[in-house]
Design a protein around this motif. Structure first.
Motif, short mmCIF file in Angstrom:
data_model
loop_
_atom_site.label_atom_id
_atom_site.label_comp_id
_atom_site.label_asym_id
_atom_site.label_seq_id
_atom_site.Cartn_x
_atom_site.Cartn_y
_atom_site.Cartn_z
N ARG A 80 -6.35 26.06 -51.23
CA ARG A 80 -6.15 27.06 -52.30
C ARG A 80 -6.49 26.43 -53.66
NH1 ARG A 80 -0.54 28.36 -52.12
NH2 ARG A 80 -0.90 29.45 -50.19
N GLN A 81 -6.10 25.18 -53.84
CA GLN A 81 -6.40 24.46 -55.08
C GLN A 81 -7.92 24.40 -55.31
OE1 GLN A 81 -6.55 19.88 -56.49
NE2 GLN A 81 -4.68 20.39 -55.38
N LYS A 82 -8.66 24.04 -54.25
CA LYS A 82 -10.13 23.95 -54.37
C LYS A 82 -10.70 25.29 -54.78
CE LYS A 82 -11.93 20.13 -53.89
NZ LYS A 82 -11.54 19.03 -53.07
N GLN A 83 -10.21 26.37 -54.15
CA GLN A 83 -10.72 27.71 -54.46
C GLN A 83 -10.47 28.07 -55.92
OE1 GLN A 83 -8.63 29.74 -51.16
NE2 GLN A 83 -10.63 30.61 -50.68
N LEU A 84 -9.27 27.70 -56.39
CA LEU A 84 -8.90 28.00 -57.77
C LEU A 84 -9.81 27.26 -58.75
CD1 LEU A 84 -6.39 29.47 -59.16
CD2 LEU A 84 -5.51 27.17 -59.48
#
Ligand SMILES: Nc1ncnc2c1ncn2[C@@H]1O[C@H](COP(=O)(O)OP(=O)(O)OP(=O)(O)O)[C@@H](O)[C@H]1O
Ligand SMILES: [Mg+2]
Length: 372
Positions: free
Chosen positions: A101-105
């Motif tokens: 999720r962090q990478k996507q953000l």
């Protein structure tokens, strides 16, 4: 004012030292008897990963923070809704603790990151290998630290063992970045929105574990500015007050990519205790309690930090302090963990000096003197 810290490890311990210097009371939450943080402050026994103990921490504190991404984000949101100050923002914690999720953000905000994709099965890894080529780095989405959530995939035969190694925590995969150096920036935001960054540092990893940090990184001015500007952009993307550790890769063609972000004080900032005007721990305490940020300048031209990782399993018995502390500019921090384990972070050494070469040589000599 009482500060509550979810987590009872060495990061909490070093936050407590800074908080007490400023006259704050501290209570920590964790399950370890005689923990690194609990030796320095009152400890509520309970699991910071679970909802009820984190809610309970709210009964003891005016401001709550955390030293570990595993802290229960939902409970922190509930505490803030009850009117307790919680920093950094629990929504940011929620977004960061899942590394996918962090990478996507980050990618969604236009921040450069390594190519990545979600993984549900070995087929996804076979497709990733076709797209990016080998090697790949498989990562667990949750509960990773010190490289324990990573598995290198160098050829097709590595796929099944890598999936098995990280089973049960969700997976995603990244292209392997052939970096020339790893860099990091520790950045802080106060309650008014002011941001301060420490000089960019180089981090050197051994077996995917941070081993040595060199401040300032020996990079050209353009790369240093890129790293600093990216760190500021990361903070613009993420809400929240407090200190953040931002890990980066410098690529052979002069790009800087973000590896990952930690919403907390960070191993790449331990050198600031002796090496900077304001330590990252004091900076964090200042930020979360509504005080102004301090200067991030170095006190000497160079600082080098080397982690003291366990090299055996058994009761911890530090030796060699006498020899290490006889070296000029050297400070030693031992975290007070009862048991040493191979590759467990047991302490660290910082050497400050007039040049990086001098500080690095002194830190290495001190490290060789110490066993634990
Ligand atoms: N895509 C990649 N390409 C090359 N090396 C990588 C990649 N991802 C991770 N690594 C190496 O593994 C190290 C640890 O990876 P990462 O930061 O994702 O894991 P971590 O378990 O969160 O580690 P830590 O707790 O030390 O930050 C990195 O610092 C880097 O040396
Ligand atoms: Mg990392």
């Amino acid at each position: 004012m009482t500060i509550g810290i979810a987590g009872d490890g060495q990061l909490g311990r070093m936050m407590i030292t800074a908080a007490k210097e400023l006259g704050f009371d501290v209570v920590v939450l964790g399950t370890t008897e005689n923990s690194p943080a609990g030796q320095y402050a009152r400890q509520v026994m309970g699991d910071f990963r679970a909802e009820a103990p984190v809610l309970g921490l709210g009964d003891h504190a005016d401001v709550i923070t955390f030293e570990i991404e595993d802290a229960h984000a939902g409970a922190l949101i509930a505490l803030r809704e009850k009117g307790i100050e919680v920093h950094p923002s629990p929504e940011t914690l929620h977004n960061i603790k899942d590394k996918f999720r962090q990478k996507q953000l980050l990618a969604g905000a236009g921040i450069p990151v390594a190519a990545y994709r979600s993984v549900e099965s070995s087929d996804d890894l076979i497709s990733a290998a076709q797209e990016y080529g080998y090697p790949l780095v498989l990562k667990a989405r949750l509960g990773s630290y010190d490289g324990r959530g990573n598995a290198a995939i160098k050829r097709a035969d590595d796929i099944e063992p890598a999936l098995d190694k990280l089973a049960g925590r969700g997976w995603y995969v990244e292209q392997h970045v052939p970096f020339v150096r790893e860099l990091a920036v520790v950045a802080a935001r106060d309650r008014k929105g002011n941001v301060a960054t420490y000089p960019v540092v180089e981090t050197r990893h051994v077996r995917h574990i941070c081993d040595t940090v060199i401040a300032p990184a020996q990079v050209d001015g353009i790369t240093a500015r890129k790293a600093n500007d990216l760190a500021v952009k990361v903070l613009d993307t993420l809400q929240g007050v407090g200190v953040f550790g931002i890990e980066m890769f410098e690529t052979p063609d002069g790009q800087v990519l973000i590896n990952e972000v930690a919403p907390r004080v960070h191993n790449s900032g331990h050198w600031t205790i002796e090496g900077a005007v304001t330590s990252q721990f004091e900076q964090h305490i200042r930020a979360v309690t509504g005080l102004p940020l301090g200067s991030t300048d170095l006190v000497k031209p160079a600082a080098v930090m080397i982690n003291i990782l366990g090299d055996r399993n058994g009761p911890a018995e530090p030796t060699g302090l006498h020899e290490a502390l006889a070296i000029p500019g050297v400070s030693v921090h031992i975290y007070g963990k009862a048991d040493t384990k191979v590759d467990r972070k047991m302490g660290h050494i910082t050497a400050i000096g007039d040049t990086v070469d001098e500080a690095l040589a002194n830190a290495k000599r001190a490290r060789q003197a110490i066993t634990i």
